[in-house]
Design an enzyme around this catalytic site. Structure first.
Site, mmCIF file in Angstrom:
data_model
loop_
_atom_site.group_PDB
_atom_site.id
_atom_site.type_symbol
_atom_site.label_atom_id
_atom_site.label_comp_id
_atom_site.label_asym_id
_atom_site.label_seq_id
_atom_site.Cartn_x
_atom_site.Cartn_y
_atom_site.Cartn_z
ATOM 1 N N ARG A 90 13.030 25.179 2.017
ATOM 2 C CA ARG A 90 14.170 26.183 1.943
ATOM 3 C C ARG A 90 13.767 27.597 2.801
ATOM 4 N NH1 ARG A 90 13.550 25.104 -3.572
ATOM 5 N NH2 ARG A 90 15.082 23.563 -3.922
ATOM 6 N N LYS A 112 21.595 31.717 15.308
ATOM 7 C CA LYS A 112 22.428 30.304 15.164
ATOM 8 C C LYS A 112 21.415 29.240 15.567
ATOM 9 C CE LYS A 112 27.093 31.718 16.121
ATOM 10 N NZ LYS A 112 28.322 31.423 17.152
ATOM 11 N N GLU A 154 25.927 32.384 31.283
ATOM 12 C CA GLU A 154 26.207 33.256 30.073
ATOM 13 C C GLU A 154 25.864 34.829 30.341
ATOM 14 O OE1 GLU A 154 26.992 32.067 27.449
ATOM 15 O OE2 GLU A 154 26.418 29.969 27.095
ATOM 16 N N LYS A 196 23.802 41.604 23.796
ATOM 17 C CA LYS A 196 24.165 40.440 22.777
ATOM 18 C C LYS A 196 23.799 41.036 21.375
ATOM 19 C CE LYS A 196 23.939 36.093 21.260
ATOM 20 N NZ LYS A 196 23.871 34.872 21.259
ATOM 21 N N GLU A 206 29.638 36.116 12.320
ATOM 22 C CA GLU A 206 30.886 35.886 13.434
ATOM 23 C C GLU A 206 32.024 36.041 12.658
ATOM 24 O OE1 GLU A 206 30.282 33.107 16.381
ATOM 25 O OE2 GLU A 206 32.345 32.540 16.272
ATOM 26 N N ARG A 210 31.584 39.454 16.808
ATOM 27 C CA ARG A 210 30.920 38.445 17.519
ATOM 28 C C ARG A 210 31.646 37.504 18.212
ATOM 29 N NH1 ARG A 210 25.189 35.627 15.282
ATOM 30 N NH2 ARG A 210 24.884 34.339 17.122
ATOM 31 N N ASN A 214 32.384 34.325 22.690
ATOM 32 C CA ASN A 214 33.214 33.206 22.915
ATOM 33 C C ASN A 214 34.033 33.302 24.193
ATOM 34 O OD1 ASN A 214 32.073 31.947 20.648
ATOM 35 N ND2 ASN A 214 33.806 32.227 19.361
ATOM 36 N N HIS A 217 34.374 30.155 26.428
ATOM 37 C CA HIS A 217 33.936 29.043 25.653
ATOM 38 C C HIS A 217 34.945 28.103 25.094
ATOM 39 C CE1 HIS A 217 29.997 30.800 26.232
ATOM 40 N NE2 HIS A 217 29.383 29.715 25.515
ATOM 41 N N HIS A 221 34.072 24.403 26.165
ATOM 42 C CA HIS A 221 33.808 23.722 25.165
ATOM 43 C C HIS A 221 34.497 22.140 25.450
ATOM 44 C CE1 HIS A 221 31.655 26.377 22.330
ATOM 45 N NE2 HIS A 221 30.808 25.790 22.830
ATOM 46 N N HIS A 233 26.284 23.131 29.954
ATOM 47 C CA HIS A 233 26.856 24.085 29.274
ATOM 48 C C HIS A 233 27.079 25.099 30.163
ATOM 49 C CE1 HIS A 233 27.977 26.318 25.842
ATOM 50 N NE2 HIS A 233 27.381 27.592 26.361
HETATM 51 ZN ZN ZN Z 1 27.466 29.187 25.529
#
Ligand code: ZN
Ligand code: ADP
Length: 326
Positions: A90, A112, A154, A196, A206, A210, A214, A217, A221, A233
Protein backbone atom coordinates in the site's frame (compact mmCIF):
# COMPACT_ATOMS: atom_id res chain seq x y z
CA UNK A 1 18.53 12.10 3.20
CA UNK A 2 19.77 8.70 4.37
CA UNK A 3 17.11 5.98 4.43
CA UNK A 4 17.47 3.26 7.05
CA UNK A 5 15.72 0.18 5.59
CA UNK A 6 16.43 -2.01 2.61
CA UNK A 7 16.88 -0.18 -0.70
CA UNK A 8 15.67 -1.34 -4.08
CA UNK A 9 17.24 0.49 -7.02
CA UNK A 10 15.07 0.06 -10.10
CA UNK A 11 16.69 0.98 -13.40
CA UNK A 12 16.71 -0.13 -17.04
CA UNK A 13 19.47 -2.28 -18.50
CA UNK A 14 21.10 0.62 -20.39
CA UNK A 15 21.22 3.03 -17.46
CA UNK A 16 22.03 0.17 -15.11
CA UNK A 17 25.11 -0.70 -17.12
CA UNK A 18 26.28 2.93 -16.98
CA UNK A 19 25.45 3.97 -13.42
CA UNK A 20 23.85 1.07 -11.54
CA UNK A 21 26.85 -0.34 -9.72
CA UNK A 22 28.21 3.08 -8.77
CA UNK A 23 24.93 4.08 -7.19
CA UNK A 24 24.57 0.72 -5.48
CA UNK A 25 28.04 1.09 -3.95
CA UNK A 26 27.29 4.66 -2.94
CA UNK A 27 24.18 3.68 -0.97
CA UNK A 28 25.75 0.48 0.38
CA UNK A 29 28.52 2.68 1.80
CA UNK A 30 25.87 4.22 4.06
CA UNK A 31 25.36 0.76 5.59
CA UNK A 32 22.18 -0.12 3.67
CA UNK A 33 21.30 -3.42 2.09
CA UNK A 34 20.92 -2.43 -1.59
CA UNK A 35 19.29 -4.56 -4.30
CA UNK A 36 19.70 -3.59 -7.97
CA UNK A 37 16.82 -4.51 -10.31
CA UNK A 38 16.30 -3.70 -13.97
CA UNK A 39 13.73 -3.72 -16.75
CA UNK A 40 14.39 -3.53 -20.51
CA UNK A 41 14.72 0.08 -21.77
CA UNK A 42 11.89 1.86 -23.57
CA UNK A 43 8.18 2.53 -23.45
CA UNK A 44 7.52 -1.18 -24.12
CA UNK A 45 8.41 -1.83 -20.47
CA UNK A 46 5.84 0.58 -19.14
CA UNK A 47 3.19 -2.00 -18.43
CA UNK A 48 1.54 -4.26 -15.93
CA UNK A 49 3.96 -7.12 -16.65
CA UNK A 50 6.99 -5.11 -15.50
CA UNK A 51 5.11 -3.97 -12.42
CA UNK A 52 4.14 -7.54 -11.55
CA UNK A 53 7.69 -8.83 -12.05
CA UNK A 54 9.09 -6.05 -9.86
CA UNK A 55 6.46 -6.62 -7.16
CA UNK A 56 7.55 -10.26 -7.08
CA UNK A 57 11.24 -9.35 -6.86
CA UNK A 58 10.58 -6.88 -4.04
CA UNK A 59 8.47 -9.34 -2.08
CA UNK A 60 11.02 -12.13 -2.50
CA UNK A 61 13.77 -9.64 -1.65
CA UNK A 62 12.24 -8.92 1.73
CA UNK A 63 10.62 -5.53 1.15
CA UNK A 64 9.33 -3.91 4.34
CA UNK A 65 7.54 -0.74 5.29
CA UNK A 66 10.90 0.86 6.01
CA UNK A 67 12.22 0.01 2.52
CA UNK A 68 12.82 2.61 -0.18
CA UNK A 69 12.52 2.35 -3.93
CA UNK A 70 15.07 4.34 -5.90
CA UNK A 71 14.18 5.06 -9.53
CA UNK A 72 17.35 5.44 -11.59
CA UNK A 73 16.61 6.23 -15.22
CA UNK A 74 14.41 8.13 -17.64
CA UNK A 75 10.70 8.75 -17.51
CA UNK A 76 9.82 5.13 -18.13
CA UNK A 77 11.80 3.90 -15.15
CA UNK A 78 10.50 6.74 -12.96
CA UNK A 79 6.89 6.02 -13.83
CA UNK A 80 7.17 2.24 -13.40
CA UNK A 81 9.33 2.29 -10.26
CA UNK A 82 7.18 5.03 -8.75
CA UNK A 83 4.05 2.99 -9.40
CA UNK A 84 5.67 -0.09 -7.86
CA UNK A 85 6.54 2.00 -4.79
CA UNK A 86 3.02 3.45 -4.68
CA UNK A 87 1.37 0.04 -4.69
CA UNK A 88 3.65 -2.40 -2.87
CA UNK A 89 2.46 -2.86 0.75
CA UNK A 90 0.00 0.00 0.00
CA UNK A 91 2.85 2.36 -0.65
CA UNK A 92 6.45 2.79 0.44
CA UNK A 93 8.59 5.90 -0.11
CA UNK A 94 10.63 6.39 -3.24
CA UNK A 95 13.42 8.58 -4.52
CA UNK A 96 13.80 9.77 -8.10
CA UNK A 97 17.22 9.93 -9.73
CA UNK A 98 16.24 10.99 -13.26
CA UNK A 99 18.87 10.43 -15.96
CA UNK A 100 17.22 11.92 -19.06
CA UNK A 101 16.68 15.66 -19.49
CA UNK A 102 12.97 14.98 -19.95
CA UNK A 103 12.74 13.14 -16.66
CA UNK A 104 14.87 15.73 -14.86
CA UNK A 105 12.76 18.73 -15.88
CA UNK A 106 9.38 17.11 -16.15
CA UNK A 107 8.34 13.60 -15.21
CA UNK A 108 10.34 13.16 -11.99
CA UNK A 109 8.67 16.23 -10.47
CA UNK A 110 4.99 16.17 -9.58
CA UNK A 111 4.23 12.68 -8.34
CA UNK A 112 2.42 11.22 -11.34
CA UNK A 113 3.40 7.56 -11.61
CA UNK A 114 1.92 4.71 -13.60
CA UNK A 115 1.94 2.48 -16.64
CA UNK A 116 0.28 2.12 -20.03
CA UNK A 117 -2.70 -0.10 -20.75
CA UNK A 118 -3.38 -1.80 -24.11
CA UNK A 119 -6.26 0.69 -24.46
CA UNK A 120 -4.09 3.74 -24.00
CA UNK A 121 -1.02 5.41 -22.57
CA UNK A 122 -0.72 6.37 -18.90
CA UNK A 123 -4.22 5.12 -18.08
CA UNK A 124 -3.22 3.19 -14.96
CA UNK A 125 -1.50 5.09 -12.20
CA UNK A 126 -1.43 7.01 -8.99
CA UNK A 127 -0.19 10.18 -7.38
CA UNK A 128 2.81 9.26 -5.27
CA UNK A 129 5.21 12.09 -4.44
CA UNK A 130 8.89 11.19 -4.33
CA UNK A 131 10.57 11.71 -0.95
CA UNK A 132 13.40 13.37 -2.88
CA UNK A 133 14.53 14.04 -6.45
CA UNK A 134 18.27 14.00 -7.08
CA UNK A 135 19.40 15.55 -10.35
CA UNK A 136 22.95 15.06 -11.57
CA UNK A 137 23.41 16.95 -14.85
CA UNK A 138 26.65 15.01 -15.52
CA UNK A 139 24.69 11.91 -16.50
CA UNK A 140 23.42 13.80 -19.55
CA UNK A 141 26.90 13.35 -21.09
CA UNK A 142 25.98 9.80 -22.09
CA UNK A 143 22.44 10.61 -23.21
CA UNK A 144 21.85 10.26 -26.99
CA UNK A 145 21.31 13.63 -28.75
CA UNK A 146 17.76 12.74 -29.79
CA UNK A 147 16.82 12.07 -26.15
CA UNK A 148 18.34 15.41 -25.14
CA UNK A 149 16.24 17.22 -27.75
CA UNK A 150 13.23 15.35 -26.44
CA UNK A 151 13.74 16.96 -23.05
CA UNK A 152 14.26 20.40 -24.60
CA UNK A 153 10.71 20.23 -25.99
CA UNK A 154 9.34 20.01 -22.43
CA UNK A 155 11.63 22.84 -21.31
CA UNK A 156 10.28 25.05 -24.11
CA UNK A 157 6.77 24.06 -23.04
CA UNK A 158 7.39 25.03 -19.42
CA UNK A 159 8.91 28.37 -20.43
CA UNK A 160 6.21 29.15 -22.99
CA UNK A 161 3.45 28.32 -20.51
CA UNK A 162 4.84 29.94 -17.41
CA UNK A 163 7.66 32.43 -17.83
CA UNK A 164 8.37 34.73 -20.76
CA UNK A 165 11.73 35.78 -19.25
CA UNK A 166 12.88 32.19 -19.09
CA UNK A 167 11.72 31.76 -22.69
CA UNK A 168 13.77 34.79 -23.79
CA UNK A 169 16.83 33.49 -21.91
CA UNK A 170 16.51 30.17 -23.71
CA UNK A 171 16.35 32.03 -27.04
CA UNK A 172 19.54 33.87 -26.16
CA UNK A 173 21.33 30.70 -25.07
CA UNK A 174 20.41 28.29 -27.83
CA UNK A 175 24.01 27.65 -28.75
CA UNK A 176 25.17 26.89 -25.20
CA UNK A 177 22.18 24.71 -24.60
CA UNK A 178 22.81 22.72 -27.78
CA UNK A 179 26.48 22.24 -26.97
CA UNK A 180 25.61 21.17 -23.42
CA UNK A 181 27.50 23.99 -21.68
CA UNK A 182 27.43 22.86 -18.04
CA UNK A 183 26.49 26.17 -16.40
CA UNK A 184 23.79 26.93 -18.92
CA UNK A 185 22.28 23.46 -18.66
CA UNK A 186 22.32 23.48 -14.85
CA UNK A 187 20.56 26.85 -14.86
CA UNK A 188 18.06 25.56 -17.41
CA UNK A 189 17.20 22.48 -15.35
CA UNK A 190 17.00 24.53 -12.18
CA UNK A 191 14.54 27.03 -13.58
CA UNK A 192 12.40 24.42 -15.32
CA UNK A 193 12.07 22.36 -12.13
CA UNK A 194 11.34 25.41 -9.98
CA UNK A 195 8.59 26.53 -12.35
CA UNK A 196 7.01 23.11 -12.56
CA UNK A 197 7.29 22.47 -8.82
CA UNK A 198 5.60 25.79 -8.02
CA UNK A 199 2.63 24.82 -10.17
CA UNK A 200 2.40 21.30 -8.77
CA UNK A 201 2.55 22.54 -5.18
CA UNK A 202 -0.46 24.76 -5.81
CA UNK A 203 -2.47 22.05 -7.57
CA UNK A 204 -1.12 18.58 -6.92
CA UNK A 205 -4.08 16.62 -8.30
CA UNK A 206 -4.57 18.69 -11.47
CA UNK A 207 -7.95 20.17 -10.68
CA UNK A 208 -7.05 23.55 -12.15
CA UNK A 209 -3.76 25.38 -12.47
CA UNK A 210 -1.71 22.26 -13.22
CA UNK A 211 -3.57 21.93 -16.50
CA UNK A 212 -1.35 24.69 -17.95
CA UNK A 213 1.38 22.06 -18.13
CA UNK A 214 -0.70 20.32 -20.80
CA UNK A 215 0.26 23.03 -23.27
CA UNK A 216 1.17 21.33 -26.54
CA UNK A 217 -0.10 18.02 -25.23
CA UNK A 218 -3.64 17.89 -26.63
CA UNK A 219 -2.37 17.85 -30.20
CA UNK A 220 0.86 16.23 -29.00
CA UNK A 221 -0.82 13.14 -27.60
CA UNK A 222 -2.97 12.74 -30.70
CA UNK A 223 0.08 12.92 -33.00
CA UNK A 224 1.99 10.54 -30.77
CA UNK A 225 -0.86 8.03 -30.85
CA UNK A 226 -1.46 8.41 -34.60
CA UNK A 227 2.24 7.78 -35.25
CA UNK A 228 1.88 4.44 -33.46
CA UNK A 229 4.38 5.86 -30.94
CA UNK A 230 7.15 6.05 -33.51
CA UNK A 231 7.47 9.72 -32.63
CA UNK A 232 9.18 10.36 -29.34
CA UNK A 233 7.08 12.12 -26.71
CA UNK A 234 9.15 15.31 -26.94
CA UNK A 235 8.90 15.37 -30.74
CA UNK A 236 5.14 15.01 -30.50
CA UNK A 237 5.01 17.78 -27.90
CA UNK A 238 7.08 20.01 -30.17
CA UNK A 239 4.61 19.46 -33.00
CA UNK A 240 1.79 20.00 -30.52
CA UNK A 241 3.22 23.31 -29.31
CA UNK A 242 3.52 24.70 -32.81
CA UNK A 243 0.21 23.36 -34.15
CA UNK A 244 -1.62 24.64 -31.07
CA UNK A 245 0.22 27.93 -31.62
CA UNK A 246 -1.18 28.06 -35.14
CA UNK A 247 -4.66 27.35 -33.80
CA UNK A 248 -4.27 30.14 -31.23
CA UNK A 249 -3.26 32.52 -34.06
CA UNK A 250 -6.10 31.40 -36.32
CA UNK A 251 -8.56 31.96 -33.48
CA UNK A 252 -7.19 35.47 -33.01
CA UNK A 253 -5.95 34.68 -29.52
CA UNK A 254 -2.19 34.91 -30.04
CA UNK A 255 -0.15 37.31 -32.14
CA UNK A 256 1.76 35.91 -35.16
CA UNK A 257 4.97 37.26 -33.67
CA UNK A 258 4.74 35.00 -30.62
CA UNK A 259 3.85 32.02 -32.77
CA UNK A 260 6.93 32.65 -34.93
CA UNK A 261 9.17 32.83 -31.87
CA UNK A 262 7.84 29.50 -30.66
CA UNK A 263 8.40 27.76 -33.97
CA UNK A 264 11.84 29.36 -34.38
CA UNK A 265 12.99 28.15 -30.98
CA UNK A 266 11.80 24.59 -31.52
CA UNK A 267 13.39 24.58 -34.97
CA UNK A 268 16.67 25.86 -33.52
CA UNK A 269 16.70 22.75 -31.33
CA UNK A 270 16.05 20.64 -34.42
CA UNK A 271 12.64 19.60 -33.14
CA UNK A 272 9.79 18.95 -35.59
CA UNK A 273 7.04 21.59 -35.84
CA UNK A 274 4.70 20.21 -38.47
CA UNK A 275 2.32 17.29 -38.58
CA UNK A 276 4.18 14.46 -40.33
CA UNK A 277 3.17 14.19 -44.00
CA UNK A 278 2.72 10.47 -43.56
CA UNK A 279 0.38 10.89 -40.62
CA UNK A 280 -2.92 9.11 -40.79
CA UNK A 281 -5.51 11.90 -40.46
CA UNK A 282 -8.27 9.55 -39.43
CA UNK A 283 -6.20 8.09 -36.63
CA UNK A 284 -5.21 11.56 -35.54
CA UNK A 285 -8.82 12.80 -35.35
CA UNK A 286 -9.89 9.59 -33.61
CA UNK A 287 -7.19 10.10 -30.98
CA UNK A 288 -8.31 13.71 -30.46
CA UNK A 289 -11.92 12.55 -30.15
CA UNK A 290 -10.90 9.90 -27.60
CA UNK A 291 -9.37 12.69 -25.52
CA UNK A 292 -12.67 14.48 -25.82
CA UNK A 293 -14.56 11.56 -24.31
CA UNK A 294 -12.35 11.74 -21.24
CA UNK A 295 -13.41 15.30 -20.55
CA UNK A 296 -16.92 16.57 -20.11
CA UNK A 297 -18.01 18.98 -22.82
CA UNK A 298 -15.41 18.38 -25.49
CA UNK A 299 -11.68 18.69 -25.93
CA UNK A 300 -10.39 21.65 -23.98
CA UNK A 301 -7.13 23.15 -25.13
CA UNK A 302 -4.54 25.14 -23.27
CA UNK A 303 -3.65 27.94 -25.66
CA UNK A 304 -1.31 30.90 -25.37
CA UNK A 305 -2.41 34.48 -25.44
CA UNK A 306 1.24 35.43 -25.33
CA UNK A 307 4.45 33.66 -24.38
CA UNK A 308 4.06 33.03 -20.65
CA UNK A 309 0.31 33.72 -20.68
CA UNK A 310 -1.72 30.53 -21.08
CA UNK A 311 -5.49 30.29 -21.25
CA UNK A 312 -6.91 27.05 -19.91
CA UNK A 313 -10.08 25.30 -21.07
CA UNK A 314 -10.40 26.84 -24.53
CA UNK A 315 -12.94 25.13 -26.75
CA UNK A 316 -11.59 24.93 -30.29
CA UNK A 317 -14.22 24.73 -33.05
CA UNK A 318 -13.62 21.81 -35.43
CA UNK A 319 -12.93 24.06 -38.41
CA UNK A 320 -9.61 25.19 -36.88
CA UNK A 321 -8.46 21.60 -36.64
CA UNK A 322 -9.83 20.48 -39.99
CA UNK A 323 -7.90 23.31 -41.66
CA UNK A 324 -4.71 21.31 -41.11
CA UNK A 325 -5.92 18.61 -43.43
CA UNK A 326 -6.90 20.78 -46.38
ZN1 ZN B 1 5.00 15.69 -21.73
P1 ADP C 1 12.05 9.46 -21.22
O1 ADP C 1 12.80 10.03 -20.08
O2 ADP C 1 12.11 10.31 -22.44
O3 ADP C 1 10.66 9.03 -20.86
P2 ADP C 1 13.16 6.70 -21.35
O4 ADP C 1 12.99 6.41 -19.92
O5 ADP C 1 12.44 5.83 -22.31
O6 ADP C 1 12.79 8.19 -21.74
O7 ADP C 1 14.69 6.74 -21.72
C1 ADP C 1 15.10 6.97 -23.04
C2 ADP C 1 16.27 6.12 -23.40
O8 ADP C 1 17.48 6.73 -22.92
C3 ADP C 1 16.25 4.72 -22.83
O9 ADP C 1 16.72 3.84 -23.82
C4 ADP C 1 17.23 4.78 -21.66
O10 ADP C 1 17.85 3.53 -21.41
C5 ADP C 1 18.24 5.79 -22.16
N1 ADP C 1 18.92 6.57 -21.12
C6 ADP C 1 18.34 7.16 -20.05
N2 ADP C 1 19.24 7.89 -19.37
C7 ADP C 1 20.41 7.76 -20.01
C8 ADP C 1 21.73 8.30 -19.80
N3 ADP C 1 21.99 9.16 -18.82
N4 ADP C 1 22.71 7.93 -20.68
C9 ADP C 1 22.42 7.08 -21.71
N5 ADP C 1 21.22 6.57 -21.96
C10 ADP C 1 20.22 6.90 -21.14
Amino acid sequence: MQPTGKLFIITDTTVGRLYGRTLQREFAGGGNDVVLLDIPPGEGSKNHRSVHALHTQLLKGGVGRDSFVIALGGGVVGDVAGYVAATILRGIPFIQIPTTLLAQVDSSVGGKVGVDHPLGKNLIGAFHQPAAVYVDPDVLSTLPAAEYRNGLAEVVKIAAALDHRFFADIERNVRNIKSGNARTVIDLIHRAIALKAAVVMKDEKETGLRKVLNLGHTIGHAVETASGFRLRHGEAVSIGLSVEGRIACDMGLMAKKDYRRLVALLTAFRLPTRLPGTMNGKKFLAALAADKKNEKGGTRFVLLKRIGQPVVGVEVPDQFIRSFFQ
